[in-house]
Design a protein around this motif. Structure first.
Motif, PDB file in Angstrom:
ATOM      1  N   LYS A 197      82.556 116.192  64.085  1.00 58.24           N
ATOM      2  CA  LYS A 197      83.160 116.423  65.404  1.00 58.24           C
ATOM      3  C   LYS A 197      84.308 115.446  65.607  1.00 58.24           C
ATOM      4  CE  LYS A 197      79.966 119.421  66.935  1.00 58.24           C
ATOM      5  NZ  LYS A 197      80.230 120.765  67.460  1.00 58.24           N
ATOM      6  N   TYR A 257      71.987 126.734  72.875  1.00 54.78           N
ATOM      7  CA  TYR A 257      71.315 125.688  73.643  1.00 54.78           C
ATOM      8  C   TYR A 257      70.531 126.356  74.778  1.00 54.78           C
ATOM      9  CZ  TYR A 257      74.729 122.250  71.718  1.00 54.78           C
ATOM     10  OH  TYR A 257      75.504 121.460  70.910  1.00 54.78           O
ATOM     11  N   GLU A 286      74.143 120.141  63.989  1.00 55.49           N
ATOM     12  CA  GLU A 286      74.890 120.213  65.243  1.00 55.49           C
ATOM     13  C   GLU A 286      74.803 118.876  65.967  1.00 55.49           C
ATOM     14  OE1 GLU A 286      77.046 121.752  66.645  1.00 55.49           O
ATOM     15  OE2 GLU A 286      76.746 122.208  68.751  1.00 55.49           O
ATOM     16  N   VAL A 288      74.871 117.310  69.375  1.00 57.06           N
ATOM     17  CA  VAL A 288      74.730 117.593  70.805  1.00 57.06           C
ATOM     18  C   VAL A 288      75.305 116.413  71.577  1.00 57.06           C
ATOM     19  CG1 VAL A 288      73.122 118.118  72.664  1.00 57.06           C
ATOM     20  CG2 VAL A 288      72.661 118.950  70.332  1.00 57.06           C
ATOM     21  N   THR A 354      79.055 120.965  73.317  1.00 57.24           N
ATOM     22  CA  THR A 354      79.438 120.916  71.910  1.00 57.24           C
ATOM     23  C   THR A 354      80.846 120.361  71.738  1.00 57.24           C
ATOM     24  OG1 THR A 354      79.482 122.200  69.867  1.00 57.24           O
ATOM     25  CG2 THR A 354      80.336 123.276  71.836  1.00 57.24           C
TER      26      THR A 354
END
Length: 523
Positions: A197, A257, A286, A288, A354
């Motif tokens: 990310k 989610y 992922e 969160v 996200t």
């Protein structure tokens, strides 16, 4: 616990870290590359990667790979074209034509671009956010030759992407280290699933940043007009359009989610959790992200702030509850008048997302604390608009006269930069000689020459000592640029005598005494 690893194990860790840190910025289905596809690998960085920082951060890895070798070793049918000069980023019509021919004959074209070492280094700031013009031209030419193009970006910071929307996928590998080549191949071929990310917002243009109108500052002061609105806090507050928001990163699978729970932890904070499900057909991870948003603050604050995150690994179809602590301190803001952190009573929204622009779940909580108060901040800091902050608004927020701008550092000290010396006649002569030497050293590369000049101009004189130069020589230069010629040249003469005596010594040791003992002692 014994955490020692063999060299090969360490390299395996480096490969896994590089794969998890990479960020998939765009993908409309071209990635992962289908088995048996003919792949055009284009761009010199595919064979000579930009894998680490420049300057003093450079190290010699025990082993270094590249994406080209890793793709070839995988059995993929690959053809290579360099596209540009690896050191300068410059290209030519011949290189572009070759790249286009190779791309057109392939099923998928993967073009490697980014920032060369000279463009992104310590000791100087980039003057813009552009890639080398040759890299931009290469991506555009390859996309025109083959619509199934993937761009792989190498570099340590955001860049403008005028061709964004051309490639069907964009993979950001950052500076991926000594196993970045294998990691990139793993991601391109689907042996690994992207899960990184963005740790920063990517604006579309330099002009969209809050400090674009002021940076670099004139003189020796830099005013932090943006206050608390740094990074995503500014872009989210201003509602500014961005290329990619903070926290953004795609995957080859999708995640859902649900079932948000926010429960008091008994200490003034909360325990936050939700169920995350891997809805796709392959394993993935992922991250969160937990944001807190004050809904009606008295003191000016960002509209939301990241307060935690958790990365969860899920097999295809698997669902798991992700838990994140939200301590009371997460609701605090700094009270400049009181000189302390303070939790303001009121309603806050807890958000699971996200990215900073993609909130999936939200809930409101009531938080006890100090009474709501108006801190008297100007409207520009309460209703943030695109374009940044003016001197007038910052001065009102600052509450007192702004510091006087000091353009030149006189008298000069060892902390003065080479660029500062241009305010003196001697300094201008030094600057002229440096530019002359750079033209001799880099006669055919204007871009690299300009970057090198920036690095030199921003370097303090004392940095010469870090490179092995005798500090007494720096002191002598400081005396001369301050027009203390007699003292400066005495020091230079003493250093020359000492150097000659050392060279004449059988063991190369410095002499017991010299012409100027004060200089020899480094005073």
């Amino acid at each position: 616990m014994d955490v020692r690893m063999r060299a090969e194990e360490r390299l395996d860790v480096a490969r896994a870290v590089a794969a998890e840190a990479a960020v998939l910025l765009e993908n409309d289905g071209v990635l992962p590359i289908a088995p048996g596809a003919r792949v055009a690998v284009i761009g010199a960085f595919a064979k000579e990667p930009r894998y680490q920082g420049a300057g003093s951060s450079k190290i010699n890895p025990v082993s270094l790979d590249c994406a080209w070798d890793a793709l070839e070793a995988s059995g993929a049918a690959c053809v290579f074209a360099p596209g540009y000069d690896v050191a300068t980023g410059e290209t030519s019509e011949a290189l572009l034509d070759e790249a286009a021919r190779v791309a057109a004959a392939a099923d998928v074209a993967v073009v490697f671009v980014g920032l060369p070492d000279a463009w992104e280094s310590e000791g100087s700031d980039r003057a813009d956010m552009k890639l080398p013009a040759g890299h931009d031209a290469l991506v555009e030419r390859v996309c025109a030759a083959n619509p199934d193009t993937v761009a792989v970006l190498q570099g340590g910071s955001p860049v403008e992407l005028p061709w964004r929307g051309g490639p069907r996928a964009i993979l950001l590998s950052y500076l991926a280290g000594c196993r970045g080549g294998r990691a990139t191949a793993d991601l391109l071929l689907g042996r690994a699933n992207p899960s990184g990310k963005l740790a920063e917002t990517w604006p579309e243009r330099l002009a969209d940043t809050p400090c674009a109108g002021f940076f670099p500052e004139k003189g020796r002061q830099a005013l932090y007009r943006e206050s608390v609105y740094t990074g995503y806090r500014y872009y989210d507050a201003a509602g500014a359009k961005v290329a990619y928001p903070f926290g953004h990163g795609l995957s080859y699978t999708t995640f859902s989610y649900r079932d948000l729970r926010v429960e008091a932890d008994g200490e003034g904070g909360f325990a936050v959790s939700c169920l995350v499900r891997n809805e796709g057909g392959m394993f993935g991870k992922e991250a969160v992200q937990l944001y807190v948003a004050p809904l009606d603050p008295g003191a000016f604050r960002p509209p939301q702030e990241l307060k935690g995150f958790a990365k969860v690994a899920l097999e295809a179809g698997e669902e798991r509850r992700v838990e994140l602590p939200l301590p009371r301190r997460a609701f605090a803001g700094y009270d400049a008048d009181a000189g302390a952190w303070r939790v303001e009573a009121g309603v806050y929204e807890v958000r699971l997302a996200t990215s900073s622009r993609d909130v999936r779940l939200r809930a409101r909580v009531e938080v006890a604390g100090s009474p709501r108060r108006d801190d008297g901040a100007p409207d520009a800091y309460r209703r943030v608009r695109p374009g940044g902050f003016t001197d007038e608004a910052f001065k009102e927020l600052y509450g007192r006269p702004l510091p006087k701008k000091v353009v030149a550092m006189r008298p000069y000290t060892a902390n003065a930069t080479v660029g500062d010396l241009k305010a003196s006649l001697v300094g201008r002569a030094v600057h002229f000689l440096l530019r002359h030497e750079l033209r001799l050293f880099l006669p055919d590369d204007a871009a690299a020459r300009a970057q090198a000049e920036l690095a030199v101009m921003d370097a303090p004189l004392r940095a010469l000592a870090m490179s092995g130069t005798d500090m007494n020589l720096v002191d002598a230069v400081v005396d001369i640029v301050n027009y203390r010629f007699v003292r400066g040249f005495r020091k230079l003469r003493a250093l020359k005598s000492r150097s000659a005596a050392k060279a004449a010594s059988p063991d190369g040791s410095p002499p017991a005494s010299c012409e100027d003992d004060v200089v020899c002692r480094g005073r």
